[in-house]
Scaffold this motif. Structure first.
Motif, PDB file in Angstrom:
ATOM      1  N   SER A  46      27.951  31.767  30.161  1.00 56.43           N
ATOM      2  CA  SER A  46      28.467  31.610  28.854  1.00 56.43           C
ATOM      3  C   SER A  46      28.124  32.459  27.970  1.00 56.43           C
ATOM      4  O   SER A  46      27.184  33.456  28.505  1.00 56.43           O
ATOM      5  N   ASP A  47      28.344  32.910  27.039  1.00 58.23           N
ATOM      6  CA  ASP A  47      28.647  34.062  25.670  1.00 58.23           C
ATOM      7  C   ASP A  47      28.883  32.981  24.006  1.00 58.23           C
ATOM      8  O   ASP A  47      29.747  32.962  23.938  1.00 58.23           O
ATOM      9  N   GLY A  48      27.469  32.541  23.406  1.00 62.40           N
ATOM     10  CA  GLY A  48      28.231  31.320  22.518  1.00 62.40           C
ATOM     11  C   GLY A  48      28.660  30.483  22.777  1.00 62.40           C
ATOM     12  O   GLY A  48      27.895  29.631  23.470  1.00 62.40           O
ATOM     13  N   HIS A  49      29.857  30.418  22.482  1.00 58.04           N
ATOM     14  CA  HIS A  49      30.215  29.039  22.546  1.00 58.04           C
ATOM     15  C   HIS A  49      31.104  29.623  23.502  1.00 58.04           C
ATOM     16  O   HIS A  49      31.465  27.919  23.655  1.00 58.04           O
ATOM     17  N   ASP A  50      32.213  30.122  24.187  1.00 59.40           N
ATOM     18  CA  ASP A  50      32.966  30.542  24.609  1.00 59.40           C
ATOM     19  C   ASP A  50      31.847  30.527  26.565  1.00 59.40           C
ATOM     20  O   ASP A  50      30.232  30.927  26.600  1.00 59.40           O
ATOM     21  N   ALA A  51      33.239  30.638  27.303  1.00 61.95           N
ATOM     22  CA  ALA A  51      31.965  30.495  29.163  1.00 61.95           C
ATOM     23  C   ALA A  51      33.328  31.418  29.375  1.00 61.95           C
ATOM     24  O   ALA A  51      34.399  31.425  28.854  1.00 61.95           O
ATOM     25  N   PHE A  52      32.736  31.416  31.444  1.00 57.27           N
ATOM     26  CA  PHE A  52      33.836  32.128  31.380  1.00 57.27           C
ATOM     27  C   PHE A  52      33.261  32.566  32.616  1.00 57.27           C
ATOM     28  O   PHE A  52      32.208  32.399  33.301  1.00 57.27           O
ATOM     29  N   PHE A  53      34.556  33.004  33.887  1.00 58.43           N
ATOM     30  CA  PHE A  53      33.635  32.882  35.160  1.00 58.43           C
ATOM     31  C   PHE A  53      34.385  34.481  35.338  1.00 58.43           C
ATOM     32  O   PHE A  53      35.528  34.739  35.443  1.00 58.43           O
ATOM     33  N   THR A  54      34.080  35.026  36.936  1.00 62.05           N
ATOM     34  CA  THR A  54      34.360  36.113  37.836  1.00 62.05           C
ATOM     35  C   THR A  54      34.915  35.920  38.082  1.00 62.05           C
ATOM     36  O   THR A  54      34.598  34.876  39.438  1.00 62.05           O
ATOM     37  N   MET A  55      36.276  36.943  38.904  1.00 62.00           N
ATOM     38  CA  MET A  55      36.851  36.478  39.897  1.00 62.00           C
ATOM     39  C   MET A  55      36.706  37.784  41.154  1.00 62.00           C
ATOM     40  O   MET A  55      36.977  39.062  39.944  1.00 62.00           O
ATOM     41  N   ALA A  56      37.652  38.254  42.310  1.00 65.10           N
ATOM     42  CA  ALA A  56      37.463  39.617  42.356  1.00 65.10           C
ATOM     43  C   ALA A  56      39.013  40.336  42.229  1.00 65.10           C
ATOM     44  O   ALA A  56      40.086  39.551  41.036  1.00 65.10           O
ATOM     45  N   LEU A  57      39.179  41.187  42.282  1.00 68.71           N
ATOM     46  CA  LEU A  57      40.513  42.217  40.989  1.00 68.71           C
ATOM     47  C   LEU A  57      41.083  42.163  42.058  1.00 68.71           C
ATOM     48  O   LEU A  57      41.362  42.863  43.727  1.00 68.71           O
ATOM     49  N   VAL A  58      42.348  41.760  41.894  1.00 63.94           N
ATOM     50  CA  VAL A  58      43.359  42.268  43.025  1.00 63.94           C
ATOM     51  C   VAL A  58      44.387  43.061  42.718  1.00 63.94           C
ATOM     52  O   VAL A  58      45.146  42.520  41.230  1.00 63.94           O
ATOM     53  N   THR A  59      45.227  43.622  43.370  1.00 64.28           N
ATOM     54  CA  THR A  59      45.798  44.340  43.067  1.00 64.28           C
ATOM     55  C   THR A  59      47.332  43.940  43.334  1.00 64.28           C
ATOM     56  O   THR A  59      46.871  43.653  44.195  1.00 64.28           O
ATOM     57  N   LEU A  63      54.396  36.736  41.505  1.00 65.68           N
ATOM     58  CA  LEU A  63      55.347  36.186  42.848  1.00 65.68           C
ATOM     59  C   LEU A  63      56.517  36.257  42.120  1.00 65.68           C
ATOM     60  O   LEU A  63      57.980  36.191  42.294  1.00 65.68           O
ATOM     61  N   CYS A  64      56.395  35.879  40.424  1.00 67.51           N
ATOM     62  CA  CYS A  64      58.001  34.968  39.674  1.00 67.51           C
ATOM     63  C   CYS A  64      58.614  37.189  39.508  1.00 67.51           C
ATOM     64  O   CYS A  64      59.646  37.227  39.750  1.00 67.51           O
ATOM     65  N   GLU A  65      57.873  38.131  39.747  1.00 65.66           N
ATOM     66  CA  GLU A  65      58.470  39.449  39.209  1.00 65.66           C
ATOM     67  C   GLU A  65      58.488  39.810  40.152  1.00 65.66           C
ATOM     68  O   GLU A  65      60.048  40.592  40.588  1.00 65.66           O
ATOM     69  N   ARG A  66      57.816  39.665  41.578  1.00 64.37           N
ATOM     70  CA  ARG A  66      59.141  40.063  43.268  1.00 64.37           C
ATOM     71  C   ARG A  66      60.266  39.335  43.648  1.00 64.37           C
ATOM     72  O   ARG A  66      60.742  40.010  43.551  1.00 64.37           O
ATOM     73  N   LEU A  67      60.161  37.858  42.576  1.00 61.11           N
ATOM     74  CA  LEU A  67      61.590  37.563  43.459  1.00 61.11           C
ATOM     75  C   LEU A  67      62.579  38.137  42.023  1.00 61.11           C
ATOM     76  O   LEU A  67      63.891  37.175  42.873  1.00 61.11           O
ATOM     77  N   LEU A  68      62.394  38.859  41.167  1.00 61.34           N
ATOM     78  CA  LEU A  68      63.658  39.539  41.089  1.00 61.34           C
ATOM     79  C   LEU A  68      64.408  39.613  41.757  1.00 61.34           C
ATOM     80  O   LEU A  68      65.859  41.004  41.600  1.00 61.34           O
ATOM     81  N   SER A  69      63.879  40.422  42.983  1.00 63.80           N
ATOM     82  CA  SER A  69      64.337  41.217  43.830  1.00 63.80           C
ATOM     83  C   SER A  69      64.399  40.927  45.692  1.00 63.80           C
ATOM     84  O   SER A  69      63.613  39.939  45.150  1.00 63.80           O
ATOM     85  N   ASN A 104      51.260  31.980  38.787  1.00 66.47           N
ATOM     86  CA  ASN A 104      50.243  32.314  39.806  1.00 66.47           C
ATOM     87  C   ASN A 104      49.804  32.799  41.229  1.00 66.47           C
ATOM     88  O   ASN A 104      48.635  31.944  42.011  1.00 66.47           O
ATOM     89  N   ILE A 105      50.236  33.524  41.753  1.00 70.70           N
ATOM     90  CA  ILE A 105      50.435  33.430  43.198  1.00 70.70           C
ATOM     91  C   ILE A 105      50.660  34.884  43.043  1.00 70.70           C
ATOM     92  O   ILE A 105      51.597  35.221  42.399  1.00 70.70           O
ATOM     93  N   LEU A 106      49.765  35.759  43.204  1.00 74.59           N
ATOM     94  CA  LEU A 106      49.963  37.393  43.662  1.00 74.59           C
ATOM     95  C   LEU A 106      50.346  37.490  44.970  1.00 74.59           C
ATOM     96  O   LEU A 106      50.235  37.064  46.185  1.00 74.59           O
ATOM     97  N   ILE A 107      51.708  38.569  44.598  1.00 68.45           N
ATOM     98  CA  ILE A 107      52.440  39.912  46.217  1.00 68.45           C
ATOM     99  C   ILE A 107      51.360  41.189  46.071  1.00 68.45           C
ATOM    100  O   ILE A 107      51.490  41.533  45.174  1.00 68.45           O
ATOM    101  N   THR A 108      49.774  41.184  46.827  1.00 71.09           N
ATOM    102  CA  THR A 108      49.627  42.489  46.761  1.00 71.09           C
ATOM    103  C   THR A 108      50.418  44.003  47.546  1.00 71.09           C
ATOM    104  O   THR A 108      51.855  43.269  47.872  1.00 71.09           O
ATOM    105  N   ASP A 109      49.132  44.307  46.963  1.00 72.06           N
ATOM    106  CA  ASP A 109      50.395  46.243  47.669  1.00 72.06           C
ATOM    107  C   ASP A 109      50.841  46.583  49.006  1.00 72.06           C
ATOM    108  O   ASP A 109      51.412  46.963  49.603  1.00 72.06           O
ATOM    109  N   ASP A 110      49.982  45.243  49.810  1.00 78.11           N
ATOM    110  CA  ASP A 110      49.850  45.467  50.951  1.00 78.11           C
ATOM    111  C   ASP A 110      50.724  43.872  51.433  1.00 78.11           C
ATOM    112  O   ASP A 110      50.788  43.798  52.661  1.00 78.11           O
ATOM    113  N   ASP A 111      51.628  43.221  50.848  1.00 76.48           N
ATOM    114  CA  ASP A 111      52.996  42.098  50.502  1.00 76.48           C
ATOM    115  C   ASP A 111      51.898  40.855  51.202  1.00 76.48           C
ATOM    116  O   ASP A 111      52.506  40.332  51.813  1.00 76.48           O
ATOM    117  N   ASP A 112      51.183  40.876  50.832  1.00 71.35           N
ATOM    118  CA  ASP A 112      50.231  39.649  51.072  1.00 71.35           C
ATOM    119  C   ASP A 112      50.236  39.080  49.826  1.00 71.35           C
ATOM    120  O   ASP A 112      50.908  39.416  48.883  1.00 71.35           O
TER     121      ASP A 112
END
Length: 587
Positions: A46-59, A63-69, A104-112
């Motif tokens: 928490s930071d003042g009035h706001d809250a946040f949580f941390t997650m792993a950073l994935v490169t 998927l919405c962009e990947r589906l353009l091809s 809300n779905i990522l396709i990683t650099d390894d195509d996972d």
């Protein structure tokens, strides 16, 4: 700890201790999920009035962009399993993602595939869970606002269906079999009733039919024999089995668009003019579709059953939907889908990535391709109409009303006849007779004018000038050129009544009702004509009853009240059939 992380900010969430405790509990539950295809959640702050949580950073990229091809079959099968395993892992932990969609779905650099941004913190604002885009939300979420574990199953199935659409179609037996199996699986996942959706654990236990099965020598040999037979018999010229065939008749077409984007509404209205030139199409009035959607609280863009109900009530053979989906910052995905009803079979889809700052330019390109693709599917071959006026869409993104859009079209596309016919009709509908006549005068001055534009202009001119002979000539020529358009038949019925030719008017309404059996207005008009011509039994026992049923089905209280009042007048006239004054008064 010198570790890069991703941060999700929940503005204002730290102001309530109870909310913070709820958030901590959700993060604690999410941390229990250890799955390679789910983003790893670390901690909450928490930071003042706001809250946040941390997650792993994935490169990677969404998927919405990947589906353009295009997507290969192997990638589809891989992502299918990864997504379902990720959703099952959430379900096993009792976690509702609540927002499964390509964004809300990522396709990683390894195509996972990696599932991200699940509903941590949703309960801080509401107990209701809804997808960020209704296209992927389950029917029970849309109708009741309550998400369940099976709701995530539905959303995953909708995502997989969109991924499947990005896999190029090949005119091969194995491709058809592969695609049919995936479509059936996705249909199970997206069943409208939650209890009918399969358990993901059972789905994942089922053997997959992949391309590797074709490496079996016996399978390959049988396939070669089949293909040789196809070539010899000429069956290779048959339509692909997955492509629905349009019936050879005039098709009733309803155009629907996402109401969130006014420019899509303008685009839909402008597309009606070139579509009206094709003899195989009869357009359902936009006002009729919109009113019915409001009365019945339908969501035909997102819900298959709602779309079926709408098409059945409108007697629509085809539905064309236009949608925009935010892809990432400053980008949108523009979707068009042509659907054959009542089977709910997709005839074709068209998707294009567009930039928000240059949206209208892309709409012009998109519309041209859309019209060309649609006309290619129809039975009667016609030349692609003049669509240069669509370039004017680049200037319409500031228009707030259709009248504003027409004013801009007059400046940007003065050489397109549809501009002036639309202006004349819009002005006449708003009782601006002078402007309507001015637009019709401009239309009449065009050289090499298509007969459709000329006849429609003459018909509107006749109505404005009370010119019955011109109206009769114009509508007769239109019906001869487009014989199975119910709205033209109904217009000719009105003109026949104007000419006091009630028998011909009755025949026209009967033919229009054959094409649109659920049109309560036309049914009532037919009943009125039957009464006037002395056929009281048919009017009261059959036609009027059908009209009342049609109005009740549309759930329009004003129309039902109007029909009930006039029904009483019809019955009064019948009971007083020997009193000419009563008939005249009713008329």
């Amino acid at each position: 700890m010198d570790v890069e992380v991703a941060i999700k900010l929940l503005a204002g969430a730290a102001t309530d201790p109870h909310s913070m405790q709820t958030l901590r509990n959700e993060v604690l539950v999410a941390r229990k999920i250890q799955h390679p295809n789910i983003i790893r959640v670390h901690d909450v702050f928490s930071d003042g009035h706001d809250a946040f949580f941390t997650m792993a950073l994935v490169t990677g990229r969404p998927l919405c962009e990947r589906l353009l091809s295009s997507v290969g079959p192997a990638s589809y099968d891989k992502w299918n399993r990864q997504l379902l395993e990720a959703v099952l892992a959430c379900q096993s932990a009792g976690i509702h993602h609540g927002d499964i969609k390509p964004d809300n779905i990522l396709i990683t650099d390894d195509d996972d595939l990696m599932l991200i941004d699940f509903g941590i913190g949703h309960s801080l604002s509401t107990q209701q869970h809804t997808s960020g885009h209704l296209q992927y939300a389950a029917p029970e979420v849309i109708n009741n606002g309550i998400s369940t574990l099976q709701s995530d199953t539905y959303s995953a199935g909708m995502v997989l269906q969109e991924v499947l659409a990005a896999v190029p179609v090949k005119q091969m037996l194995w491709d058809w079999r592969w695609r049919q199996k995936r479509q059936r699986n996705n249909a199970r996942l997206t069943h409208p009733h939650p209890e009918q959706r399969p358990k993901l654990s059972n789905v994942l236990k089922e053997p997959e039919s992949s391309n590797t099965q074709l490496r079996n020598p016996l399978t390959v040999g049988l396939l070669l024999v089949f293909l040789v037979g196809v070539i010899v018999t000429g069956l290779s010229r048959s339509p692909a089995p997955h492509t629905p065939t349009l019936p050879e008749k005039t098709l009733q077409l309803a155009l629907l668009h996402d109401e969130q984007y006014p420019l899509l509404g303008t685009m839909t209205r402008l597309l009606r003019y070139p579509m009206a030139l094709h003899p195989d199409l009869a357009l359902v009035p936009a006002a009729t579709s919109k009113q019915l959607i409001q009365n019945l609280a339908l969501q035909p863009l997102q819900n298959d059953q709602d779309r079926l109900n709408l098409a059945t009530t409108l007697d629509a053979d085809l539905i064309l939907t236009l949608e925009l989906t935010p892809a990432n910052t400053g980008q949108y995905l523009l979707h068009a889908t042509m659907i054959l009803m009542p089977a709910n079979d997709v005839i074709f889809t068209q998707t294009q990535e567009v930039a928000s700052g240059d949206l209208a330019t892309h709409l012009e390109q998109f519309s041209t391709t859309l019209i060309d693709t649609l006309f290619a599917q129809l039975t009667t071959p016609v030349a692609l109409p003049d669509l240069t006026y669509l370039e004017a869409l680049t200037a319409l993104d500031t228009a707030t009303t259709f009248g504003d859009a027409l004013a801009q079209l007059q400046q940007q596309a003065p050489d397109y006849p549809g501009t002036w016919l639309a202006t004349a009709q819009y002005a006449a509908d708003n009782n601006d007779i002078a402007q309507s006549r001015e637009a019709l005068s401009t239309l009449a001055n065009f050289s090499d004018l298509h007969p459709y534009w000329k006849l429609q202009g003459n018909l509107l001119t006749a109505q404005l000038n009370d010119d019955l002979p011109l109206a009769q000539q114009s509508i007769q020529a239109l019906v001869e050129a487009y014989p199975d358009r119910p709205e033209l038949l109904a217009t000719r019925a009105d003109i026949n009544q104007w000419a006091n030719n009630l028998a011909a008017a009755e025949q026209d309404y009967q033919r229009a009702i054959e094409l649109q059996p659920h049109n309560g207005q036309w049914l009532f008009q037919l009943a009125r004509l039957q009464i006037l011509r002395g056929d009281f039994a048919a009017a009261l026992d059959k036609t009027l009853t059908k009209a009342l049923v049609a109005f009740r089905r549309s759930k329009d209280p004003m129309v039902k009240a109007w029909c009930s009042m006039h029904s009483a007048l019809l019955i009064f006239a019948w009971q007083n059939m020997n009193r000419p004054s009563a008939i005249l008064k009713m008329r």
